[in-house]
Design an enzyme around this catalytic site. Structure first.
Site, PDB file in Angstrom:
ATOM      1  CB  CYS A 283      49.402  -8.117 -48.667  1.00 24.71           C
ATOM      2  SG  CYS A 283      49.696  -9.642 -47.867  1.00 24.71           S
TER       3      CYS A 283
ATOM      4  CB  CYS B 205      42.428  -9.432 -49.143  1.00 20.53           C
ATOM      5  SG  CYS B 205      42.928  -8.783 -47.400  1.00 20.53           S
TER       6      CYS B 205
ATOM      7  CB  CYS C 102      48.414  -9.812 -41.765  1.00 17.04           C
ATOM      8  SG  CYS C 102      46.550  -9.766 -42.170  1.00 17.04           S
TER       9      CYS C 102
ATOM     10  CD  GLN D  37      29.562  -5.910 -36.489  1.00 21.11           C
ATOM     11  OE1 GLN D  37      30.146  -6.674 -37.311  1.00 21.11           O
ATOM     12  NE2 GLN D  37      28.052  -6.018 -36.926  1.00 21.11           N
TER      13      GLN D  37
ATOM     14  CG  PHE E 278      18.952 -11.886 -35.231  1.00 24.42           C
ATOM     15  CD1 PHE E 278      19.181 -13.428 -35.328  1.00 24.42           C
ATOM     16  CD2 PHE E 278      17.999 -11.373 -35.898  1.00 24.42           C
ATOM     17  CE1 PHE E 278      18.313 -14.096 -36.225  1.00 24.42           C
ATOM     18  CE2 PHE E 278      17.207 -12.209 -36.675  1.00 24.42           C
ATOM     19  CZ  PHE E 278      17.368 -13.711 -36.840  1.00 24.42           C
TER      20      PHE E 278
ATOM     21  CD  GLU F  40      21.858 -13.837 -30.126  1.00 22.22           C
ATOM     22  OE1 GLU F  40      22.291 -14.877 -30.566  1.00 22.22           O
ATOM     23  OE2 GLU F  40      22.093 -12.807 -30.738  1.00 22.22           O
TER      24      GLU F  40
ATOM     25  CG  ASP G 158      23.020  -6.917 -36.559  1.00 25.19           C
ATOM     26  OD1 ASP G 158      23.408  -7.216 -37.684  1.00 25.19           O
ATOM     27  OD2 ASP G 158      23.967  -6.822 -35.445  1.00 25.19           O
TER      28      ASP G 158
ATOM     29  CB  CYS H 225      26.703  -9.383 -42.488  1.00 23.80           C
ATOM     30  SG  CYS H 225      25.990 -11.144 -42.043  1.00 23.80           S
TER      31      CYS H 225
END
Length: 437
Positions: free
Chosen positions: A71, A80, A159, A268, A297, A318, A367, A393
Site C-alpha cells: 500500500c 496498518c 485499501c 467480528q 459478553f 450481554e 469474550d 482482544c
C-alpha cells in the site's frame, strides 16, 4: 515534531504496538518502522526520563523478514502498522506478545501453545469505519482512516485490507460525498459486509435534501449496495435504499447457524478467522447435551448459538439490551430457542451473587471487550465452572485476568494461542483455556 538528531540502534524485538524496541544509553526506545535484528537510524519525537518514542529515518542493515509494503499509504495511514513485515513473521511476533504479556504481567505460562489461527492476509476487513472530512486546501473531500498519530484523514483511493469490491468504491464515494449538500456535515461512513450483501451507513449531522437522497439512491443502484442513514446514534440507523431488501447476516456453516445483524451492531471484522476461532473455541469448550454453559459478553450470539447447536443449554449475558434481543431472535430463527436464554446485565459490575443468579453452570466462555473481565473472574466462587474458555482482544487484560484465575482462583492455564483477526496490524486476538480440579 522530532526533537533530536539521528542516532543509530540495534532492534531487539517488537512491542505490542508493532514498534521496534532498542536500548540506547540506558533507555528503552520504541522505534516505529523498525524490525527485530535491524540496525537503523532514528530520530525521537517524544523523550521521557525512562523511554523515548521515535521514527526510523534510515535502515542501515535490513531484516531478512522485511518486505515492500503493497500500500502506497503505509507509514502515513494509521490503519496498518506491520505491512513491512513478512506475514508469517507477523504471526510469530504476535504469539510472542501474548506469551510475554502472560509471563511478565501475570507470571503465568500456558501448558500448551496452540497453533496460530490464520487466514487471508489481505481483503479480510468486512467491517470498517471510514472517516470523512472536507478539506478545501487539500483538494476537497477526503475519505479514509486516520493518519498515524493524527486526527487528520488519509485520502484513500484504495485499501488492500478491505474486500476488493469495497476498495474499488472509494473514488466513487468521494465523488458522491462531494455532490451532497451536507458534505461538510457527514463525519463517517460505516461499511458492513455480510453474506452477499454490502451496506454503507452514512452518518449525517444535518438533514439531507431531496437531491441528496436522490444521489444516494442512484449510488446504491449503480454499485449494488444498500445505503442506510444515521442521523443520531447507532440505533437511529435506517435503510434508505432499497426500501425492501434482505438484512445482513453471516453464517457459521460448521455449526449450521446464520447470524442476522444490523450494520451498526458489533460483529467480528474478519469472518474467515471468526469461523476458525469458533471451531477452536468449541473444541476447547466441548459443549455436551445436558450441560449448562454461560456465554458472557455474548453480543448477538456469536458463540452462544454453536454452543446450543452442540446440545448444551446456553445462558448468554450481554450489557446491551439491543444485542440481547438480537441474540434471542437469532436463536429462535435457528431453531435453538429452547436451548438458550439471554439476559442483559452490566458484567463490569459482576458479583458472586449476580453470577450465582444465573444458576448452575458446568462451563464458562468469556469474550469481553478490550477492558477485559476482571469483575467476572474476581466474582468466581468455590462452585464456579471447572472449565473456562477466554477469548481476548487485549493480551494485557487477558494477562491481568489470568493472574486472578491462576493465583487466586485455583485454575491452571492449560493452553493459549493467537488468532490473526487483523493481519497487517499489531492487534492480537487470542484464546485461552483454564481448568481446575
Amino acid at each position: 515534531m522530532h526533537v533530536d538528531a539521528p542516532r543509530e540502534a540495534l532492534i531487539e524485538s517488537l512491542d505490542h504496538d508493532g514498534r521496534g524496541v532498542a536500548r540506547v544509553d540506558g533507555k528503552t526506545v520504541f522505534i516505529e518502522g523498525a524490525l527485530p535484528g535491524e540496525r537503523v537510524e532514528f530520530v525521537s519525537y517524544r523523550v521521557k526520563p525512562k523511554f523515548e518514542l521515535a521514527d526510523v529515518t534510515r535502515i542501515v542493515a535490513p531484516s531478512a523478514q522485511r518486505v515492500a509494503p503493497p500500500c502506497v499509504l503505509f507509514g502515513e495511514c494509521g490503519g496498518c502498522s506491520m505491512q513491512h513485515l513478512e506475514p508469517s513473521a507477523q504471526l510469530a511476533a504476535k504469539q510472542r506478545v501474548l506469551e510475554n504479556a502472560l509471563w511478565h504481567l501475570a507470571r503465568v505460562k500456558a501448558d500448551v501453545l496452540y497453533p496460530v489461527i490464520s487466514g487471508a492476509p489481505w481483503g479480510y476487513r468486512f467491517r470498517a469505519r471510514l472517516s470523512v472530512r472536507q478539506v478545501p486546501s487539500k483538494g476537497g473531500v477526503r475519505i479514509g482512516f486516520h493518519q498515524r498519530r493524527s486526527s487528520h484523514i488519509v485520502d484513500m483511493r484504495s485499501c488492500p485490507v478491505l474486500p476488493t469490491h469495497v476498495s474499488v468504491l472509494l473514488p466513487a464515494l468521494r465523488d458522491l460525498v462531494t455532490a451532497l449538500s451536507v458534505a461538510d456535515r457527514l463525519p463517517q461512513i460505516e461499511v458492513a459486509v455480510g453474506e452477499g450483501l454490502t451496506v454503507l451507513v452514512f452518518r449525517h449531522l444535518e438533514p439531507l435534501t431531496a437531491a441528496d437522497k436522490d444521489h444516494l439512491r442512484a449510488f446504491a443502484e449503480s454499485h449494488g449496495v444498500q445505503v442506510w442513514l444515521q442521523p443520531f446514534g447507532p440505533d437511529s440507523a435506517s435503510r434508505l435504499h432499497p426500501v425492501k431488501a434482505p438484512g445482513l447476516a453471516y453464517t457459521l456453516p460448521e455449526f449450521g447457524v446464520s447470524m442476522a445483524f444490523r450494520p451498526t451492531d458489533f460483529t467480528q471484522v474478519n469472518m474467515g478467522i471468526n469461523r476458525l476461532l469458533m471451531r477452536r473455541a468449541m473444541l476447547l469448550l466441548d459443549p455436551r447435551p445436558g450441560e449448562r454453559i454461560a456465554d458472557l459478553f455474548c453480543g448477538l450470539g456469536n458463540f452462544s448459538l454453536p454452543i446450543a447447536r452442540l446440545g448444551a443449554t446456553v445462558v448468554g449475558v450481554e450489557g446491551s439490551d439491543a444485542l440481547v434481543r438480537r441474540a434471542a431472535e437469532n436463536a429462535a430463527a435457528n431453531g435453538l430457542a429452547e436451548r438458550s436464554e439471554f439476559h442483559a446485565a452490566n458484567l463490569f459490575e459482576a458479583t458472586e451473587d449476580s453470577l450465582a443468579a444465573l444458576g448452575r453452570l458446568d462451563k464458562l466462555l468469556i469474550d469481553p471487550p478490550r477492558e477485559g473481565a476482571i469483575a467476572v473472574v474476581k466474582a468466581l466462587g468455590a462452585d464456579s465452572p471447572r472449565r473456562v474458555v477466554y477469548v481476548s482482544c487485549n493480551p494485557a487484560t487477558l494477562a491481568r485476568d489470568a493472574a486472578v484465575l491462576v493465583h487466586e482462583k485455583g485454575y491452571r492455564l492449560k493452553g493459549a494461542g493467537i488468532a490473526n483477526m487483523f493481519p497487517q496490524t499489531s492487534h492480537v486476538e487470542s484464546i485461552a483455556l483454564f481448568e481446575r480440579d
